[in-house]
Design an enzyme around this catalytic site. Structure first.
Site, PDB file in Angstrom:
ATOM      1  N   PHE A 282      17.110  20.447 -34.094  1.00 41.10           N
ATOM      2  CA  PHE A 282      16.355  19.355 -34.707  1.00 41.10           C
ATOM      3  C   PHE A 282      16.503  18.083 -33.895  1.00 41.10           C
ATOM      4  CE2 PHE A 282      16.684  15.539 -37.439  1.00 41.10           C
ATOM      5  CZ  PHE A 282      15.387  15.465 -37.918  1.00 41.10           C
ATOM      6  N   LEU A 305      21.630  19.052 -32.890  1.00 42.94           N
ATOM      7  CA  LEU A 305      21.011  17.854 -33.446  1.00 42.94           C
ATOM      8  C   LEU A 305      20.962  16.747 -32.402  1.00 42.94           C
ATOM      9  CD1 LEU A 305      22.895  17.737 -36.879  1.00 42.94           C
ATOM     10  CD2 LEU A 305      20.661  18.770 -36.410  1.00 42.94           C
ATOM     11  N   GLU A 306      19.795  16.129 -32.248  1.00 41.93           N
ATOM     12  CA  GLU A 306      19.652  14.895 -31.473  1.00 41.93           C
ATOM     13  C   GLU A 306      19.100  13.859 -32.439  1.00 41.93           C
ATOM     14  OE1 GLU A 306      17.518  13.028 -27.514  1.00 41.93           O
ATOM     15  OE2 GLU A 306      16.481  14.515 -28.734  1.00 41.93           O
ATOM     16  N   LEU A 307      19.908  12.876 -32.795  1.00 46.38           N
ATOM     17  CA  LEU A 307      19.599  12.027 -33.943  1.00 46.38           C
ATOM     18  C   LEU A 307      19.496  10.555 -33.558  1.00 46.38           C
ATOM     19  CD1 LEU A 307      22.077  13.631 -36.506  1.00 46.38           C
ATOM     20  CD2 LEU A 307      19.717  14.296 -36.005  1.00 46.38           C
TER      21      LEU A 307
END
Length: 326
Positions: A282, A305-307
């Site tokens: 995501f 995750l890259e948030l």
């Protein structure tokens, strides 16, 4: 992986769009990480394209969403409605995951998951070729869908093709690395390394690099032998749906890549919590990432995750509603 940072690490001076990905997203499907070298080209831009009316790409074909709902596509430059995309719900996610699971297990995995890396590379290279043939058209779609400057959209499409080619090369290289022996100080043991795909992966991507960021997830997943369900942002899905059409053109085995569009709570959340999705990748907000991690944790499901984002947003004085810009 290739050394050095992508030239995409700094936004171009003329761009005022928010940029949430300062470097290449490196997503691991084998426990190792890989990037890809960027490429650049210029293509003459034509008039705005007609927006194709697509369904959901599930099991190698197109189908309308179960509830028949669609989401308008708004050109951010003009705020005109220029088309629409299907609005998937949990019912459609079930169909997409089932198609991906079936493709992964078909004939004991011999059709895809356990096929040679060279076999999978053939399809990835074919997709890259089609992307190159359609660069101008795809860039136009990306521009009217996301508001991305034309030159940047062209460069992104060039990078998309390069990414598929890069992971095609890695897929081929896997064949020579399977059953690699490991030396141990005990003669009674023999140890080998066998790299296996994790299974069905759910890929949820943002609006700012619609097709490129989807490719950063799709290409390594398919190279590894996984099958996938891609859910792009409802704010910019047009080029991702066109990727489905390209997969159809090159004869990608049915169900290997499924593409569903829709709102996050309706289509993204059911992917993250689905018991037959083996991994989630995501890119998006920190708040949504926390929700995805919580859902995945119930099944001890791995996530990438890259948030969040750190780039400023410039709001000009012709914006009457300041909250709209925030």
């Amino acid at each position: 992986p290739p050394k050095g940072k992508s030239s995409r690490s700094q936004p171009p001076q003329h761009s005022t769009r928010p940029r949430s990905a300062p470097i290449l997203l490196l997503t691991s499907y084998y426990g190792t990480q890989h990037g890809h070298p960027p490429r650049r080209s210029r293509v003459a831009m034509a008039a705005p394209p007609a927006i194709p009316r697509r369904g959901l790409f599930i099991g190698g074909g197109w189908r309308e969403p179960t509830l028949g709902r669609r989401i308008p596509v708004i050109n951010p430059a003009t705020e005109d409605t220029i088309g629409d995309i299907p609005a998937a719900t949990a019912e459609d996610v079930e169909l997409a995951v089932a198609a991906a699971r079936s493709a992964f297990l078909l004939d004991g995995g011999s059709r895809w998951a356990r096929a040679s890396g060279a076999t999978r590379a053939k399809y990835l290279n074919a997709i890259a070729t089609k992307i190159k043939e359609k660069i101008s058209y795809l860039a136009l779609l990306e521009t009217v869908d996301s508001g991305k400057p034309k030159d940047e959209a062209v460069a992104d499409m060039d990078d998309v093709a390069a990414c598929f080619e890069f992971y095609a090369g890695l897929a081929e290289a896997l064949d020579g690395k399977q059953h690699a022996p490991i030396s141990l100080p005990m003669e009674e043991f023999k140890t080998y390394v066998l790299k296996e795909p994790i299974g069905v992966v759910g890929l949820i991507t943002p609006w700012n690099y619609p097709l490129l960021m989807a490719t950063w997830k799709v290409a390594p997943a398919l190279a590894a032998g996984c099958t996938a369900v891609l859910k792009p942002s409802e704010l910019a899905s047009l080029t991702c749906l066109e990727l489905g059409a390209i997969c159809e053109e090159v004869g990608l085995p049915s169900g290997v890549l499924n593409i569903i569009t829709g709102l996050g709570p309706d289509a993204g959340a059911p992917i993250a919590s689905h018991p037959h999705v083996d991994k989630i990748a995501f890119t998006g907000s920190t708040a949504t990432g926390k929700t995805i991690m919580t859902a995945a944790a119930q099944m001890v499901k791995p996530v990438s995750l890259e948030l969040g984002g750190k780039s400023p947003l410039v709001i000009f004085d012709d914006v009457a509603d300041i909250d709209k810009g925030c």
